[in-house]
Every structure is written in C-alpha cells, then in structure tokens.
Scaffold this active site. Structure first.
Site, PDB file in Angstrom:
ATOM      1  N   ILE A 194      45.248  48.236  -1.991  1.00  0.00           N
ATOM      2  CA  ILE A 194      46.289  48.101  -0.794  1.00  0.00           C
ATOM      3  C   ILE A 194      45.450  47.011  -0.656  1.00  0.00           C
ATOM      4  CG2 ILE A 194      46.185  49.948   0.461  1.00  0.00           C
ATOM      5  CD1 ILE A 194      49.117  48.926   1.688  1.00  0.00           C
ATOM      6  N   LYS A 199      43.863  41.579  24.102  1.00  0.00           N
ATOM      7  CA  LYS A 199      42.543  41.015  24.903  1.00  0.00           C
ATOM      8  C   LYS A 199      43.767  39.768  25.526  1.00  0.00           C
ATOM      9  CE  LYS A 199      38.720  39.570  25.541  1.00  0.00           C
ATOM     10  NZ  LYS A 199      37.547  40.009  25.220  1.00  0.00           N
ATOM     11  N   CYS A 220      33.650  31.614  31.920  1.00  0.00           N
ATOM     12  CA  CYS A 220      33.896  33.104  31.988  1.00  0.00           C
ATOM     13  C   CYS A 220      34.075  34.297  32.319  1.00  0.00           C
ATOM     14  CB  CYS A 220      33.269  33.354  30.127  1.00  0.00           C
ATOM     15  SG  CYS A 220      34.067  34.460  28.686  1.00  0.00           S
ATOM     16  N   SER A 252      35.097  33.742  24.674  1.00  0.00           N
ATOM     17  CA  SER A 252      36.082  35.147  25.155  1.00  0.00           C
ATOM     18  C   SER A 252      36.838  35.502  23.708  1.00  0.00           C
ATOM     19  CB  SER A 252      37.556  35.177  25.948  1.00  0.00           C
ATOM     20  OG  SER A 252      38.272  36.661  26.241  1.00  0.00           O
ATOM     21  N   THR A 294      35.923  44.358   0.286  1.00  0.00           N
ATOM     22  CA  THR A 294      37.302  45.240   0.280  1.00  0.00           C
ATOM     23  C   THR A 294      37.791  46.102   0.778  1.00  0.00           C
ATOM     24  OG1 THR A 294      37.407  46.356  -1.277  1.00  0.00           O
ATOM     25  CG2 THR A 294      38.279  43.985  -1.439  1.00  0.00           C
ATOM     26  N   SER A 316      42.059  45.310  -1.421  1.00  0.00           N
ATOM     27  CA  SER A 316      41.693  43.950  -1.876  1.00  0.00           C
ATOM     28  C   SER A 316      43.228  43.681  -2.493  1.00  0.00           C
ATOM     29  CB  SER A 316      41.183  44.648  -3.373  1.00  0.00           C
ATOM     30  OG  SER A 316      42.525  45.090  -4.631  1.00  0.00           O
ATOM     31  N   LYS A 362      26.228  29.959  34.952  1.00  0.00           N
ATOM     32  CA  LYS A 362      26.753  30.831  34.942  1.00  0.00           C
ATOM     33  C   LYS A 362      25.741  32.098  35.960  1.00  0.00           C
ATOM     34  CE  LYS A 362      29.173  34.200  31.310  1.00  0.00           C
ATOM     35  NZ  LYS A 362      28.867  34.293  29.697  1.00  0.00           N
ATOM     36  N   GLY A 364      43.467  46.623  -7.665  1.00  0.00           N
ATOM     37  CA  GLY A 364      46.327  46.997  -7.754  1.00  0.00           C
ATOM     38  C   GLY A 364      45.910  47.759  -6.526  1.00  0.00           C
ATOM     39  N   GLU A 377      33.287  27.420  26.682  1.00  0.00           N
ATOM     40  CA  GLU A 377      31.833  27.595  27.249  1.00  0.00           C
ATOM     41  C   GLU A 377      30.684  27.556  26.261  1.00  0.00           C
ATOM     42  OE1 GLU A 377      29.295  31.907  28.199  1.00  0.00           O
ATOM     43  OE2 GLU A 377      31.401  31.855  27.537  1.00  0.00           O
TER      44      GLU A 377
END
Length: 549
Positions: free
Chosen positions: A302, A193, A150, A187, A404, A304, A114, A300, A41
């Site tokens: 998780i 999904k 779609c 989509s 982050t 980042s 469409k 230091g 599409e």
C-alpha cells in the site's frame, strides 16, 4: 479600496522568477481595479532562505530586487506590499531583517520589520534576523494600515492559553488606530493548521474591531509545504474572501464591502488535505531541484501504491516510471497487484528480477558466513540490491527516486539503510500506516485507483517466507496511537499506556525502538511535513545517546 491577495509560489533564491510572478500578479490585480496588491512573507527572495541569509551577496541581491520591483511596477495604479530579507544594522550582530516593503508608483512608502522571530519546530528565525524595535502604521490614500509579518499576529493573549512572547506587536499598532490589519505569512501546512489559523485571525479581528487580511505563501520548499489559503475577515471575524488551498490564486476584494453570499472556508478534512499537500510538495521538490521525472519501486504494497498515485498526480503519468523487483520471496500476487496499479494510474511499469543477483551476493558471502543461520542480513541484502538498481536507473535516466517508507516504519527503524531508504524524497514519511490506509480509501472514493487486493492484504516486506509486519511489530492500530502520542506530542510512556489501555511494557518497547532508530532517520531523505511534528528539520535529537525508559 479594492485590495488583492496575490498568493504565489516562490522559489528560494530565484529572484528573477519571483519578481516575474509578483509583477504579473500586480498587473492582473490592477486590471481588476485593486489599489493595493499584497504578497506573502519573503515572497521576493523565497521562504525559508536559511543560511543564504548569512551571505552578504544574497542580501545585496534582495535589496536590488526591491529596487527592480519598484521600477517594474511604477506605471501601475496598484501599490505593492511584499516580503523580503534585507541587510540588518551591523550593530545588532544578526545579518538580516525580515521585512515588508510597501511600494507605490516606484516609491518606498514603508519598510516594516518583523518583531516576533519564531525559534521552534521548523523555524530558525532568531538565528538570522534582528527583531523590529517598534511597529508603525502607514497610510495609503488616507487608509491607515497595520502591517504585520506572520508570527507578529500569533501572540494574542486572549486566544492562546500560553503565549511564547512577552509582547504583542498588534497592541502597539492598534494604539495608532489603523482601519485595516494586513498580515504577510509563510505559514507551513500541517493537520488542522488552516482551521487554527482562521480561528486565531478571527479572534484578532473581533478583539481589535478591524478587518484582517492574510496573504500566505503556497508551494513546497524542501520538507515544508505551504497551503496558501489566504483569507479576508471582516471586523466581526466573519470570512469574506478565501483563496484556494495548495494552488496559486488571486483574490480581489473591498474589505469594507463584504460580498454576499460569504465564501466557504476550505474543507478541513485532514485526509483529503494531506493528499493535496503531498502532491504539491512532491511536484515542487522535483521541479525546483531541476528534475521532471521520478522512479518508484513498486512492491505490491500500500505504501508504494500511494506514492505512485501522488507522483502521477504531481508530475503526470508520462514522468513516472515504476519498477518491480521480485526476489525469491515475492508473491505472484504482489507482482500482479503492482501491474494493475500501474495500469490504473497509466504509468509505465517494468520488472527487474533480483533472484539471480541475490544468489550471487549470498554465494560471495558464503565463506565468511559459514555456520551462521540466515537472518535479517539476508533480508537487507535484497533491499540493498533494489536500492542499487534504483540509483542506477536514476543516474541513467536523470530521474529522482521517491522513497516509499511511512512514518510508522521510520519511527521504529523498520526500514533498511541504503536499501528501501535510498532516494531523494520521503513522500509519505510523515504519514503513519493507518493514515496511509485512510488516504488510499479516500483516493478510491469514486473509482478503484488502489487495487482492492493491495488494501486488503496483510502488510509484508516479503523478505522471507510468509513474512508479515506483525511478526516484528504490534498491529498498526496499536502502534500508531503510541507513535503519534510519543513522537508528535512527547507524551510519556505511562500517560500513553493509561490513556489508550495499552500494556506499559509494550509502550516502552515501542519507545525503545524509536530512540534506537535515530541514526537511521538522520540519514533518510527529506520528509514532506504534514503533521505538527515530522521527522527532519523540526525534530532535533542527538544520535549517540542512552535513553532510560
């Protein structure tokens, strides 16, 4: 008849680049004996074009691009079926139509519009497009083709318990007795999904008794990530061909001659898929915006660490610069953990100490703050110093800053405007903290990418002595189920508390934090969407409100 599903990664507005991909794929398909090559599409102009559709010059370029495609493929034995936006009849009040064009040896055989125009979550199509009045089957070499775009295939009353539209375009097409159903899609990906899409199309194939082919866009465009996963199903709804997920691909098949053995469907593991989606989304956001390098503030922690891993896999280690900015409250362990992570990833790591800058800020403010105790003000100054330094590096080295923050933090406002929120893209802004841990454990399945110390330490912003996230927030295994229920499914506090056995007062406290933080989220970088409801374009709430909980 051999048909090719040409799964390409288009860029919005890059007509020359998109046409180059379409023509190249068509030539490859023709070389493999395909009589028809199918694209996604709006493949010609890129999806979603948004308000470009209100520019007459953009729609004029779309029309000339169709002519260019017809000329460029006129010498090929394969016909080309591709999506494009075209000018609408001025009487409709809408600027454009969402169309599929079928070109064969330089001639236009079909221009199908469409009919069902989604206007929910991230979709805005009723804003721009005029709907088709009817659907028409087309013949190619005597083969009758039903072509949908779609959403036109997403209204099966036998599959969905609650339909969004009063009509089903497939019913009109099936009355014309097609032998094959081809769907052009853009989509977007979110957890689960791919399985839902496959099951829905299988139900349509079984209902109508004809094979179904679906060609889906792949690639990232702003916040949206398109997984591809194009497929072919036989008339029994069985999978007979499957394209790659999160990568360009070309699949050639005869839909009436199913191969043996049948292909495997994509792995529906949401954790693995989320990581591949973030890598693709990051790569395309950076490159399609005209950049090649990124910067990441390594704390230091998780979050980042995960962003650094995504960036390395998306852009290559040589294009990632990680910066540690220790303050008076940063632990030596966090610096060592950051250094070890950078070594594991093979990325460059540099330190910029901010204790001196922090001291100068507090000294400058001391006359105004006299008699006031330190609080979150001083904590946020540290974060904002870091944000300023990251943007200085961004300017100097023409690199985009990746933020982050995770979805849990963004939801409750546990983030600092113009501090850790500074950046061009919120890579993990749609992953709650517990999912961040799950993805990092998946990353470490074969070898230690994320150092064990980062996985095991209690989460902390390290902006005051001995600080932990749980000083301000419930534990993440409590907070995240509340957020997923309230933010993604709009469940009321009473239902959340009852379902999970949480205190109603606690749930209401979290809900109040969510509602009070909208002003922050609307100033955040774009968030890569990997769930059914992310912060950003698919979730629209006013800022200045009073919400009773």
């Amino acid at each position: 008849m051999k048909i090719a599903l040409a799964q390409i990664n288009p860029t919005v507005g890059d007509f020359s680049g998109n046409l180059e991909k379409i023509v190249a794929s068509s030539r490859r398909a023709a070389a493999q004996g395909a009589r028809l090559t199918v694209f996604s599409e709006l493949a010609i102009c890129g999806y979603p074009p948004a308000d470009f559709l209100e520019k007459p010059s953009f729609l004029t370029r779309c029309r000339t691009a169709v002519d260019e495609l017809a000329a460029a493929t006129a010498d090929l034995p394969t016909a080309v079926l591709a999506g494009v936006a075209l000018p609408a009849d001025t009487a409709t009040g809408k600027p454009a139509v969402n169309a599929a064009v079928l070109l064969d040896r330089g001639c236009l055989l079909l221009e199908q519009h469409k009919r069902l125009l989604p206007f929910y979550d991230v979709f805005d199509e009723q804003r721009y497009f005029s709907p088709a009045k009817h659907q028409q089957v087309v013949e190619l070499d005597g083969l009758r083709l039903a072509i949908t775009i779609c959403e036109d295939a997403w209204n099966d009353k036998n599959f969905w318990p609650r339909r969004l539209y009063s009509v089903d375009p497939m019913e009109e097409l099936m009355r014309q007795q097609p032998a094959l159903h081809i769907n052009l899609s853009s989509s977007p990906f979110w957890h689960g999904k791919r399985a839902i899409r496959r099951e829905m199309l299988a139900a349509i194939a079984q209902r109508d008794g004809v094979p179904v082919l679906m060609c889906n866009q792949v690639g990232g465009n702003d916040s949206l990530i398109f997984d591809g996963s194009s497929l072919a199903l036989n008339a029994q709804g069985e999978l007979v061909a499957q394209a790659a997920s999160f990568a360009e691909d070309l699949v050639v098949l005869d839909p009436f001659d199913a191969p043996t053995p049948r292909p495997q469907a994509p792995n529906d593991d949401d954790t693995e898929a989320a990581y591949h989606a973030l890598v693709l989304g990051t790569r395309d956001y950076v490159r399609k915006c005209g950049f090649s390098k990124v910067l990441i503030a390594l704390s230091g922690g998780i979050d980042s660490a995960l962003v650094a891993s995504v960036a390395k896999d998306a852009l290559g280690a040589e294009n990632v610069l990680a910066i540690g900015m220790p303050s008076p409250y940063s632990s030596s362990g966090s610096i060592d953990d950051s250094r070890q992570l950078a070594a594991n990833l093979g990325i460059r790591f540099e330190l910029i100490a901010i204790s001196g800058l922090f001291g100068e800020y507090t000294q400058a403010l001391e006359p105004l703050f006299a008699g006031l105790k330190p609080d979150t003000t001083e904590e946020n100054i540290q974060s904002r110093i870091r944000g300023t330094l990251m943007m200085a590096l961004s300017n100097k080295f023409s690199s985009l800053v990746l933020t982050t923050g995770n979805k849990s933090e963004m939801a409750v406002g546990y983030c600092t405007l113009y501090g850790d929120m500074v950046g061009a893209l919120a890579v993990i802004g749609d992953l709650v903290k517990t999912r961040v841990y799950a993805v990092c454990h998946w990353l470490n399945r074969d070898r230690e990418v994320i150092p064990r110390a980062i996985l095991e330490k209690p989460p902390s912003a390290e902006l005051r002595p001995d600080q932990k996230d749980t000083d301000s927030l419930p534990p993440y295994d409590v907070l995240d189920p509340i957020l997923e229920a309230y933010v993604e499914r709009y469940e009321p506090p009473e239902s959340i508390a009852k379902k999970h056995g949480f205190s109603l007062d606690l749930v209401k406290q979290v809900v109040r934090l969510v509602e009070r933080s909208e002003y922050k989220r609307q100033q955040a970088a774009p968030v890569l969407k990997v769930t059914s409801k992310s912060f950003g374009m698919g979730r629209r709430f006013p800022i200045a409100v009073k919400v009773e909980v």
